[in-house]
Design a protein around this motif. Sequence first.
Motif, PDB file in Angstrom:
ATOM      1  N   ASP A  90      -4.136   3.373   6.053  1.00  0.00           N
ATOM      2  CA  ASP A  90      -3.230   2.695   5.189  1.00  0.00           C
ATOM      3  C   ASP A  90      -2.083   2.114   5.985  1.00  0.00           C
ATOM      4  O   ASP A  90      -0.955   1.667   5.317  1.00  0.00           O
ATOM      5  CB  ASP A  90      -2.822   3.432   4.149  1.00  0.00           C
ATOM      6  CG  ASP A  90      -3.985   3.936   3.057  1.00  0.00           C
ATOM      7  OD1 ASP A  90      -4.934   3.239   2.948  1.00  0.00           O
ATOM      8  OD2 ASP A  90      -4.019   4.865   2.588  1.00  0.00           O
ATOM      9  N   SER A 101       0.934  -1.282  -0.033  1.00  0.00           N
ATOM     10  CA  SER A 101      -0.040   0.042  -0.186  1.00  0.00           C
ATOM     11  C   SER A 101       0.899   1.173  -0.012  1.00  0.00           C
ATOM     12  O   SER A 101       0.315   2.441  -0.487  1.00  0.00           O
ATOM     13  CB  SER A 101      -0.895  -0.213   1.350  1.00  0.00           C
ATOM     14  OG  SER A 101      -0.196   0.025   2.223  1.00  0.00           O
ATOM     15  N   CYS A 116      -3.732   3.195  -2.398  1.00  0.00           N
ATOM     16  CA  CYS A 116      -2.284   3.110  -2.302  1.00  0.00           C
ATOM     17  C   CYS A 116      -1.882   4.438  -2.256  1.00  0.00           C
ATOM     18  O   CYS A 116      -2.327   5.319  -2.870  1.00  0.00           O
ATOM     19  CB  CYS A 116      -1.693   2.208  -3.039  1.00  0.00           C
ATOM     20  SG  CYS A 116      -2.307   0.415  -3.162  1.00  0.00           S
TER      21      CYS A 116
END
Length: 910
Positions: free
Chosen positions: A774, A162, A190
């Motif tokens: 993330d 990511s 990402c």
Amino acid sequence: MSCVLVLLSVIVLSGDGIISEGASRPHVVNVGAIFGLNTLHGKVAYIAMKAAEDDVNSDPSFLGGSKLRILMNDAKRSGFLSIIGALKFMETDVVAIIGPQTSIMAHVLSYIANELKVPMLSFTALDPSLSPLQFPFFVQTAPSDLFLMRAIAEMITYYGWSDVVALYNDDDNSRNGITSLGDELEGRRCKISYKAVLPLDVVITSPREIIDELTKIQGMESRVIIVHTFPKTGRMIFEEAKKLGMMEQGYVWIATTWLTSLLDSYSPLPPKKIEAIRGVLTLRIHTRESRKRRDFGARWNKLSNGTVGLNVYGLYAYDTVWIIARAVKSLLDSEANITFSSDSKLTSLKGGTLNLGALSIFDQGPQFLEFIVKTKMSGVTGPVQFLPDRSMLQPAYDIINIVGDGFKQIGYWSNHSGLSVIPPESLYSKPPNRSSSNQHLYNVTWPGGTSETPRGWVLPNNGRRLRIGVPNRASFKDFVSSVNGSNKVEGYSIDVFEAAIKLLPYPVAHEFVLFGDGLKNPNYNELVNNVSTGVFDAVVGDIAIVKRRIRIVDFTQPYIESGLVVVAAVTKLNDTPWAFLRPFTPPMWAVTAAFFLIIGSVIWVLEHRINDEFRGPPRSQVVTILWFTFSTMFFSHRENTVSTLGRVVLLIWLFVVLIITSSYTASLTSILTVQQLNSPIKGVDTLMSSSERVGFQVGSYAENYMIDELNIARSRLVALGSPKEYATALQNGTVSAIVDERPYVDLFLSEFCGFAIRGQAFTRSGWGFAFPRDSPLAVDMSTAILGLSETGQLQKIREKWLSKSNCSNLNGSHSDDDQEQLGLHSFWGLFLMCGVACFIALLIYFFKIVRDFCNDHKPVEEAIVPSPESSHSNTLHTFLAYFDEKEDKTKRRLKRKRDHELSVKFPRPM
């Protein structure tokens, strides 16, 4: 135009331009080419373009007697010389220019091409920002780097990463390519966490800048590094990365097409060079396998004299010359003249010694451009065709893994179907399929020689511990609390976090930082927001996973179930001798009793004439009916003493009775074994429809939920800070109920008696640990929490902190009002079935007895005919008497009647 004038104002040109004056078939058609002949792409392009020039001119009929001439200008990697070369070509009346080699020059020279209507075709300046809308006379004859970056983004998604780091030169092509990569990654959740910008490839002479950037990257979290540079810079990057230990296990390196060009042109590389790039992934523009490509490859060694190997840009250079040649053929075949004229904007400029009038406009330039973009041919690269947006048809890439002393292909990427181990051309006839299950690549040998896919990130190696925010609670300290006012913390949530950390395959240095003054519970929304702003690296505690929080942070897998519930004061229902009536509603009792009588009556009707048990005085028959129907519940063999019709009815009734009694027994058992509690508060619906005050825990999201979602006025809400305040407020009537999360309520009920949860939980959620968006650590922690759950360790931690109780089970019980009574709606189908069976049995019996009655009482002629009313009355009385008569007696009378009729008909002889 202003840009052109600025460029021209610093360049002194001499010589007169040659303008064709009307030859319909010129002897020579000039095409310019601008490349640095000392570069890899320049060397390969020069050989390929000259080979294409020879091939075009080898057939004089192709251009109708005209010849194509490629005029080379060696730009020597100089922007200034590239501009000079372009202007010289404009003096020599070229119909097109192949080049420039770099996107920087493409942006500049495209303004000149636009003004003088001379198409520029490049297979190396593949900057995604070179839009045909801005530069209509600039044509990319190889796939734009937009597709290259899309392929890399899909590879990153495929492997589950990511976060990436981008390493590139500070030029238009590299910079805009990385911008496109960022856009593609963003659409896949990402991101590029760091952009390491290096000096231009032409000016970088020392590895110092490269070493500085690589050292920074070493201390970062991401281990996925994208290298989008030129061959010279790229080689230096990997040499220094090898020295710094960055080509070892755990790292991921993805190089763009510059590396495959290097490998194809100078293979095999020296052992030291190949050692520095082992485990790297790289891409090559895919060209379809064909006889043309094989034949051209076979000629290459002779064409190049063995100085350089053929790479994919050599193939595109060859096809680019043929694109121009076909466009020239189309232009000449259209009977158009190739003519040039002066630019009035330039000739009107006065002053100086600039010979601007020598720069000519290609009169047929727009028409020639149209022929170029309409090209449709089969080249050495495969099918050559431009789409309406000027992009190339069917862009695709080979995906290469550097292993051992060479490389292997692990798959393909195409804009049609994404990642595949099948050549793209075999998929074009099928519908596009970009589903994750359809994306495949062969196994990769990663840096360090491992075949296990790297995690793609590590904790930052900068000597700093992770700052973990922890709520400094004033109540419910079993979940999380400070130890004796120190910075040390303990509690259920802390133990779960520490146990999960131990399951990670890598160490995580961390420290807990208390949030709040400990005098009152802190605001949890502010606590979570501190993760998104970078104050904390994570938050651990009794953090509910709710909508407004997941927008700004990532949560782990919930480690405990939660949800809002209503708790209120309750009183125990008094025991009563009529408790056995509670399982059924009054209508249910009434219908059940009625069916006992109905079934008994039906059985009496069916059995009265044939069964002695159902005969006798009326009182005894009523007793028989009730006893027989009731005893069926306990003596299932009773149906054997009745007729077939009666047996069918009784079996169906027995089936109904068994179901009803089993349901009754289960419900009664529940009522008698579970303490029954009573309260005017039945659940959240009661709170919404009343005007009573409602309590909530300080700092909980319950306050906003009740205001925003349940539309409960803020003035009705009362903030409470501890379990003791809960009990006091409920007992003295300050609040009628309290809304809080289930774990808090369970802990409260384990200590304070006389209260219970009312109704069901009206929200579903859980508690988790919060990390930045993330964050890969959130994913690994989720896996660890699942591991704790599967091994039972999570339950043991819960029992340690939350399994204490000072009260009996009545606190968790539902009230009698919550115990749903069994009503008629649950059994009407059974009663209907039983009623239909009774009706059918009576119907059959009625037809049978009427038939027998008619046979037994045939009409006889009488002298005196009675009135109709008297006849009907006599028949009815006769029928009722017949119905009441036992069937055996009827049969004997019928037998005597038949014997008499036979004796009359057949008298005995005397």
